[in-house]
Design an enzyme around this catalytic site. Structure first.
Site, PDB file in Angstrom:
ATOM      1  N   LYS A 172       0.833  -1.205   0.000  1.00  0.00           N
ATOM      2  CA  LYS A 172       0.000   0.000   0.000  1.00  0.00           C
ATOM      3  C   LYS A 172       0.868   1.257   0.000  1.00  0.00           C
ATOM      4  O   LYS A 172       0.617   2.209  -0.745  1.00  0.00           O
ATOM      5  CB  LYS A 172      -0.898   0.022   1.243  1.00  0.00           C
ATOM      6  CG  LYS A 172      -1.781   1.265   1.323  1.00  0.00           C
ATOM      7  CD  LYS A 172      -2.343   1.513   2.699  1.00  0.00           C
ATOM      8  CE  LYS A 172      -1.331   2.195   3.590  1.00  0.00           C
ATOM      9  NZ  LYS A 172      -1.936   2.837   4.783  1.00  0.00           N
ATOM     10  N   ASN A 173       1.916   1.247   0.825  1.00  0.00           N
ATOM     11  CA  ASN A 173       2.737   2.441   0.969  1.00  0.00           C
ATOM     12  C   ASN A 173       3.593   2.729  -0.257  1.00  0.00           C
ATOM     13  O   ASN A 173       4.116   3.841  -0.401  1.00  0.00           O
ATOM     14  CB  ASN A 173       3.617   2.322   2.208  1.00  0.00           C
ATOM     15  CG  ASN A 173       2.817   2.462   3.492  1.00  0.00           C
ATOM     16  OD1 ASN A 173       1.693   2.952   3.479  1.00  0.00           O
ATOM     17  ND2 ASN A 173       3.378   2.019   4.601  1.00  0.00           N
ATOM     18  N   CYS A 189      -4.360  13.013  13.292  1.00  0.00           N
ATOM     19  CA  CYS A 189      -4.110  11.580  13.135  1.00  0.00           C
ATOM     20  C   CYS A 189      -4.232  10.899  14.490  1.00  0.00           C
ATOM     21  O   CYS A 189      -3.801  11.448  15.512  1.00  0.00           O
ATOM     22  CB  CYS A 189      -2.724  11.359  12.545  1.00  0.00           C
ATOM     23  SG  CYS A 189      -2.323   9.625  12.290  1.00  0.00           S
ATOM     24  N   ARG A 226       1.424  14.664  12.748  1.00  0.00           N
ATOM     25  CA  ARG A 226       2.233  14.323  11.579  1.00  0.00           C
ATOM     26  C   ARG A 226       2.291  15.565  10.686  1.00  0.00           C
ATOM     27  O   ARG A 226       1.641  15.656   9.661  1.00  0.00           O
ATOM     28  CB  ARG A 226       1.622  13.127  10.835  1.00  0.00           C
ATOM     29  CG  ARG A 226       1.507  11.905  11.717  1.00  0.00           C
ATOM     30  CD  ARG A 226       0.633  10.818  11.132  1.00  0.00           C
ATOM     31  NE  ARG A 226       1.305  10.040  10.116  1.00  0.00           N
ATOM     32  CZ  ARG A 226       0.762   8.978   9.530  1.00  0.00           C
ATOM     33  NH1 ARG A 226      -0.451   8.577   9.848  1.00  0.00           N
ATOM     34  NH2 ARG A 226       1.425   8.316   8.615  1.00  0.00           N
ATOM     35  N   ASP A 280       5.204   0.714  12.315  1.00  0.00           N
ATOM     36  CA  ASP A 280       3.958   0.121  11.838  1.00  0.00           C
ATOM     37  C   ASP A 280       3.808  -1.345  12.235  1.00  0.00           C
ATOM     38  O   ASP A 280       2.782  -1.963  11.936  1.00  0.00           O
ATOM     39  CB  ASP A 280       3.847   0.253  10.316  1.00  0.00           C
ATOM     40  CG  ASP A 280       3.399   1.640   9.892  1.00  0.00           C
ATOM     41  OD1 ASP A 280       2.943   2.403  10.759  1.00  0.00           O
ATOM     42  OD2 ASP A 280       3.497   1.970   8.699  1.00  0.00           O
ATOM     43  N   ARG A 324      -8.227  -0.496   5.472  1.00  0.00           N
ATOM     44  CA  ARG A 324      -7.423   0.560   4.849  1.00  0.00           C
ATOM     45  C   ARG A 324      -6.051   0.048   4.440  1.00  0.00           C
ATOM     46  O   ARG A 324      -5.460   0.538   3.462  1.00  0.00           O
ATOM     47  CB  ARG A 324      -7.243   1.741   5.811  1.00  0.00           C
ATOM     48  CG  ARG A 324      -8.481   2.590   6.046  1.00  0.00           C
ATOM     49  CD  ARG A 324      -8.142   3.745   6.981  1.00  0.00           C
ATOM     50  NE  ARG A 324      -6.967   4.452   6.499  1.00  0.00           N
ATOM     51  CZ  ARG A 324      -6.127   5.142   7.278  1.00  0.00           C
ATOM     52  NH1 ARG A 324      -6.324   5.204   8.576  1.00  0.00           N
ATOM     53  NH2 ARG A 324      -5.077   5.764   6.747  1.00  0.00           N
TER      54      ARG A 324
END
Length: 416
Positions: A22-23, A116, A121, A303, A395
């Site tokens: 995803k990133n 967030c 951020r 993460d 997500r």
């Protein structure tokens, strides 16, 4: 609204393929704005965050078609240089369209991203980098207004190794005049993948001694590209295998992208074997407590911090996990306590005393990785665990409940 219902105590066995990152996908989608024409992206995960980015692209005039994990983006008719708040607020990574818009069109009008759940951020690094390239930045009514018709290469020093700032500035500098040096840049695998995509479009980007060197070109062209596997999904499934005393092959997982997490899992007692086609993970014993500190790549990923906390709840002894990246990434702590974990926060350090068991409970996901941590805990808890608000998990993970079920987990998606 959906929930996951998990019956704990089932071992994981078999193999599962790792989805596209995803990133990496999100900045690559944004990067297609740098040129006219049609780009084709393969191995694109089907995720809510990808949908959110595509909605921004379509709002600006891009024409998009999808077929499973293949994405076709035609940016030839992009004529709206605004990314509105109602779209940007759904996902902070939407701000990544700013650099490409400035580079190609000389201006951008993008809503400032909101708050967030895991802590502040800020976008200061993005804006100061744009200004160094010659962009005029102003702010009106919550929108960042950027104007810069002729960008000039320069040296940019990032005071912190921000992933999205690095990505935005790489994209902006591809069409700048002369050479741009980005010092103290983030170097995560998804950033390297973005660079490979940009170079496939005709950009000239190299890395030397930790510095990205970008030689500006006059024009880029569309490209066809395949996104790398998601090392964060791979890490999550490695941890899931360990907590469920499993024996699993993670097909397509790239061991070189997961060195820090593999090292820590091996120190805890997990057996991991690297293979050309993926990673074998096996665990059949109680694990050892460890000290872990999150850090920018190649350090231990923030993460994966919530997920490793779930695993450490079952380790012998006291573990210490220091979160250095986000000041509020502790949403999973209270939920794990509901399941019987002996876990608390002391400043920025999580203190975990291993317990014999966790009990299934109704818990709530408040962000992507918190949700993944609760699913992992549920795999080993006694009884049933119900994880609410799984749209957060959707997500960042492509049908994770189906992948776990194929490996033997008793997990189903139900209406909440």
């Amino acid at each position: 609204m959906y929930k996951f219902v998990i019956e704990g105590g089932h071992r994981l066995r078999g193999e599962v393929s790792i989805s596209g990152s995803k990133n990496a996908t999100l900045p690559i989608i944004a990067a297609t704005l740098l040129t006219e024409g049609t780009s084709v992206i393969h191995n694109v995960p089907q995720l809510r965050d990808v949908d959110a980015m595509l909605a921004v692209m379509e709002y600006m005039g891009a024409r998009i078609s999808r077929e499973k994990n293949k994405l076709v983006i035609d940016t030839g008719r992009v004529n709206n240089l605004e990314a509105p708040y109602e779209l940007v607020r759904k996902m902070r990574a939407s701000f990544l369209v700013t650099g490409p818009l400035i580079a190609r069109f000389g201006e951008a009008n993008v809503a400032r991203p909101g708050g967030c759940a895991i802590g502040p951020r800020p976008i200061d690094e993005h804006l100061s980098g744009f200004e160094a390239l010659g962009v005029e930045i102003s702010e009106e009514h919550g929108y960042i207004i950027a104007k810069g018709k002729s960008l000039k290469g320069t040296e940019i020093y990032l005071s912190e190794r921000s992933v999205t700032a690095t990505e935005n500035l790489l994209m902006a500098s591809t069409l700048a005049e002369g050479e741009t040096k980005i010092v103290n840049a983030a170097t995560e695998p998804h950033i390297i993948d973005l660079i490979k995509f940009l170079n496939s479009m005709g950009a000239k980007i190299k890395e030397s001694d930790g510095i990205f060197h970008v030689i500006g070109v006059s024009k880029l062209h569309p490209a066809t590209y395949t996104v790398i596997p998601d090392y964060l999904e791979a890490g999550t499934l490695m941890i899931a295998t360990a907590i469920a005393k499993g024996d699993v092959f993670l097909r397509e997982a790239v061991a070189e992208h997961s060195s820090a997490e593999i090292l820590k899992l091996e120190e805890m007692g997990v057996s991991i074997r690297k293979d050309v086609g993926g990673i074998y993970v096996k665990c059949n014993k109680r694990l050892r407590a460890r000290e872990i500190k999150t850090a920018p790549y190649p350090g231990f990923p923030t993460d994966l911090q919530p997920q490793i906390c779930s695993l450490l709840c079952f380790a012998d002894g006291t573990s210490l996990v220091k979160e250095t990246m986000y000041e509020d990434r502790f949403n999973h702590i209270a939920e794990l306590q509901r399941m019987g974990a002996d876990i608390k926060v002391d400043g920025r350090t999580i203190v975990i005393n291993g317990v014999k068991k966790l009990d299934g409970a109704e818990v709530m996901a408040s962000d992507i990785r918190c949700g993944a941590a609760l699913v992992i805990a549920g795999l080993a808890a006694s009884g049933k665990t119900k994880v609410l608000r799984v749209y957060h998990i959707d997500r960042g993970y492509e049908r994770i409940e189906e992948k776990l079920a194929r490996l033997g987990a008793a997990v189903v998606r139900e209406q909440a």
